[in-house]
Design a protein around this motif. Structure first.
Motif, PDB file in Angstrom:
ATOM      1  N   ILE A 325       0.560  -1.175   0.370  1.00 29.06           N
ATOM      2  CA  ILE A 325      -0.019  -0.349   0.012  1.00 29.06           C
ATOM      3  C   ILE A 325       1.039   1.432  -0.135  1.00 29.06           C
ATOM      4  O   ILE A 325       0.792   2.086  -0.762  1.00 29.06           O
ATOM      5  CB  ILE A 325      -1.104   0.115   1.302  1.00 29.06           C
ATOM      6  CG1 ILE A 325      -2.028  -1.083   0.792  1.00 29.06           C
ATOM      7  CG2 ILE A 325      -1.829   1.393   1.091  1.00 29.06           C
ATOM      8  CD1 ILE A 325      -2.740  -1.447   2.494  1.00 29.06           C
ATOM      9  N   LEU A 326       1.827   1.186   0.539  1.00 25.33           N
ATOM     10  CA  LEU A 326       2.910   2.338   0.340  1.00 25.33           C
ATOM     11  C   LEU A 326       3.345   3.147  -0.130  1.00 25.33           C
ATOM     12  O   LEU A 326       3.748   3.514  -0.833  1.00 25.33           O
ATOM     13  CB  LEU A 326       4.183   2.262   1.969  1.00 25.33           C
ATOM     14  CG  LEU A 326       4.605   3.404   2.982  1.00 25.33           C
ATOM     15  CD1 LEU A 326       2.882   4.009   3.142  1.00 25.33           C
ATOM     16  CD2 LEU A 326       5.124   2.184   3.861  1.00 25.33           C
ATOM     17  N   GLU A 327       3.936   1.439  -1.460  1.00 27.85           N
ATOM     18  CA  GLU A 327       4.796   1.528  -2.439  1.00 27.85           C
ATOM     19  C   GLU A 327       4.102   2.679  -3.218  1.00 27.85           C
ATOM     20  O   GLU A 327       3.985   2.921  -3.942  1.00 27.85           O
ATOM     21  CB  GLU A 327       5.212   0.654  -3.098  1.00 27.85           C
ATOM     22  CG  GLU A 327       6.258  -0.241  -2.539  1.00 27.85           C
ATOM     23  CD  GLU A 327       6.363  -1.923  -2.738  1.00 27.85           C
ATOM     24  OE1 GLU A 327       5.208  -2.244  -3.598  1.00 27.85           O
ATOM     25  OE2 GLU A 327       7.340  -2.085  -1.741  1.00 27.85           O
ATOM     26  N   LYS A 328       2.214   2.280  -3.608  1.00 25.81           N
ATOM     27  CA  LYS A 328       1.309   2.907  -4.336  1.00 25.81           C
ATOM     28  C   LYS A 328       1.066   4.398  -4.063  1.00 25.81           C
ATOM     29  O   LYS A 328      -0.224   4.924  -4.391  1.00 25.81           O
ATOM     30  CB  LYS A 328      -0.388   2.113  -3.696  1.00 25.81           C
ATOM     31  CG  LYS A 328       0.866   0.447  -4.803  1.00 25.81           C
ATOM     32  CD  LYS A 328      -1.018  -0.326  -4.626  1.00 25.81           C
ATOM     33  CE  LYS A 328      -0.634  -1.120  -5.481  1.00 25.81           C
ATOM     34  NZ  LYS A 328      -1.952  -2.322  -4.697  1.00 25.81           N
ATOM     35  N   SER A 329       1.581   4.492  -2.517  1.00 27.97           N
ATOM     36  CA  SER A 329       1.154   5.885  -2.263  1.00 27.97           C
ATOM     37  C   SER A 329       1.697   7.213  -2.469  1.00 27.97           C
ATOM     38  O   SER A 329       3.205   6.960  -3.116  1.00 27.97           O
ATOM     39  CB  SER A 329       1.206   6.129  -0.575  1.00 27.97           C
ATOM     40  OG  SER A 329      -0.393   4.603  -0.026  1.00 27.97           O
ATOM     41  N   GLU A 330       1.797   8.557  -2.514  1.00 29.51           N
ATOM     42  CA  GLU A 330       2.300   9.588  -2.887  1.00 29.51           C
ATOM     43  C   GLU A 330       1.759  10.369  -1.862  1.00 29.51           C
ATOM     44  O   GLU A 330       0.973  10.855  -0.891  1.00 29.51           O
ATOM     45  CB  GLU A 330       1.737  10.111  -4.307  1.00 29.51           C
ATOM     46  CG  GLU A 330       1.185   9.018  -5.264  1.00 29.51           C
ATOM     47  CD  GLU A 330       0.851   9.097  -6.421  1.00 29.51           C
ATOM     48  OE1 GLU A 330       1.804  10.175  -6.963  1.00 29.51           O
ATOM     49  OE2 GLU A 330      -1.139   9.119  -6.364  1.00 29.51           O
ATOM     50  N   PHE A 331       3.195  11.380  -1.875  1.00 30.07           N
ATOM     51  CA  PHE A 331       3.055  12.890  -1.243  1.00 30.07           C
ATOM     52  C   PHE A 331       2.186  13.848  -2.130  1.00 30.07           C
ATOM     53  O   PHE A 331       2.301  13.586  -3.848  1.00 30.07           O
ATOM     54  CB  PHE A 331       4.434  13.377  -0.679  1.00 30.07           C
ATOM     55  CG  PHE A 331       4.913  12.784   0.154  1.00 30.07           C
ATOM     56  CD1 PHE A 331       4.557  13.227   1.556  1.00 30.07           C
ATOM     57  CD2 PHE A 331       6.217  11.649   0.020  1.00 30.07           C
ATOM     58  CE1 PHE A 331       4.988  12.511   2.703  1.00 30.07           C
ATOM     59  CE2 PHE A 331       6.984  11.165   1.037  1.00 30.07           C
ATOM     60  CZ  PHE A 331       6.013  11.561   2.225  1.00 30.07           C
ATOM     61  N   LEU A 332       1.657  14.905  -1.696  1.00 33.77           N
ATOM     62  CA  LEU A 332       0.945  15.707  -2.693  1.00 33.77           C
ATOM     63  C   LEU A 332       2.040  16.923  -2.737  1.00 33.77           C
ATOM     64  O   LEU A 332       2.205  17.790  -2.423  1.00 33.77           O
ATOM     65  CB  LEU A 332      -0.007  16.324  -2.213  1.00 33.77           C
ATOM     66  CG  LEU A 332      -1.280  15.848  -1.426  1.00 33.77           C
ATOM     67  CD1 LEU A 332      -1.903  16.309  -0.559  1.00 33.77           C
ATOM     68  CD2 LEU A 332      -1.649  14.334  -2.955  1.00 33.77           C
TER      69      LEU A 332
END
Length: 357
Positions: A325-332
């Motif tokens: 999940i973290l790998e697919k997440s992003e900072f704005l």
């Protein structure tokens, strides 16, 4: 009567973001002369960002010591750099900089325009991070026969007019982009097929847009599901109101709180106590303690093996999300002005339409 010691290090931070146990341990680890360290809490991150402004500095009394480090949200880093309110730091003086995950190093490595740049300078030290998550009323979803797992669930017909979301275009249009398999940071919204129609459909399910009081209708049952920031969903809150929380499987928005040095005459290399504090926050045992006590996560924790973590952290998906999940997440990340105008235009268009039109 002895004279009062001058403050050797002044840190301004968000109230509740640094546990008193950490402060006490840091003071104990310092040399025998016990320099005076002043931790000054502020109510909100926007108050901390305001402290960087020149007019705010001028308004303080002459005998008021200036801050050596200030905590700000990553949201404000771009403009702080552009307005020359902060100065670059030297990561070479930190023992544990190389232990930070590359994603967190990249977040604070920028050029003079505040844009991400691997050849740029390091402008901040990441302290902690969190996510945008979905909270839901357990009993209501037991009745419905399903539980939210991903962004796509927000479009289901049986929760029409039962959702509260953040009053924030980057977050709410962003989760629509994520649902469509795109990125929070895409620079041309026109390239995303069906974005307008999908946001329109989501809007029909939304009862409330609010970034401050979105939990109240969830508690009262006026809404059954809320999109919000992980810091708002403490374990105590979840237990008290029988609330479930999930980080969407397709990835989510990340946010970080950072240590920055206000622009001044003295470089950080001449402030060994500030260096020590930043390194202290990145000690694995301290980072672990901070994560458990504040309901956020130190970036150092992401580099540790699950076996190195206490069970309370291992078994908390909000604080220790699955790696996939973290790998697919992003900072704005900072967006061009042209993209921000696209966001605003779509935001206004859909929100001013008559529901059902």
């Amino acid at each position: 009567m002895g004279c009062r010691q001058t403050t050797a290090l002044k840190i301004e931070l968000l109230k509740g973001s640094v546990p008193v146990q950490m402060v006490n341990k840091f003071r104990r680890e310092l040399s025998a002369d016990r320099p005076v360290i002043d931790f000054v809490p502020q109510a909100q991150l926007k108050d901390l960002y305001q402290l960087l402004q020149p007019e705010e500095k001028k308004s303080r009394p002459e005998n008021h010591s200036s801050s050596d480090l200030i905590m700000i949200g990553d949201y404000w880093l771009t403009q702080a750099i552009q307005q020359q309110l902060v100065q670059p730091l030297d990561p070479q003086v930190w023992q544990r900089w190389n232990q930070l995950p590359p994603q967190w190093q990249a977040l604070v490595t920028r050029n003079a325009q505040g844009e991400l740049d691997p050849q740029g300078q390091v402008w901040a030290a990441p302290y902690r991070w969190g996510t945008t998550a979905i909270a839901y009323r357990r009993e209501q979803f037991e009745t419905l026969g399903w539980t939210p797992q991903d962004w796509g669930d927000l479009w289901r017909e049986d929760i029409r007019d039962r959702i509260s979301v953040l009053d924030n275009p980057r977050e709410t249009i962003g989760l629509t982009l994520k649902k469509l398999g795109s990125s929070y940071n895409i620079t041309d919204l026109d390239l995303v097929v069906d974005l307008e129609d999908q946001f329109r459909q989501l809007h029909r399910n939304i009862k409330l847009y609010d970034s401050n009081t979105y939990l109240k209708p969830l508690i009262t049952g006026d809404t059954w599901l809320a999109v919000g920031w992980s810091t708002d969903f403490s374990e105590k809150f979840r237990r008290q109101h029988n609330i479930g929380v999930v980080i969407p499987a397709s990835g989510t928005a990340l946010w970080a709180d950072l240590w920055v040095q206000p622009t001044s005459e003295k470089p950080i290399s001449n402030l060994p106590l500030a260096q020590q504090w930043i390194d202290f926050c990145w000690k694995p045992e301290i980072a672990t303690q901070m994560s458990i006590l504040t309901g956020t996560t130190s970036p150092i924790v992401n580099q540790l093996q699950p076996s190195e973590l206490p069970e309370t952290l291992q078994n908390n998906p909000l604080l220790f999300p699955k790696a996939e999940i973290l790998e697919k997440s992003e900072f704005l990340l900072p967006l061009p002005e042209s993209t921000l105008k696209q966001y605003q235009a779509l935001w206004i268009k859909i929100r001013t339409e008559t529901v059902g039109s």
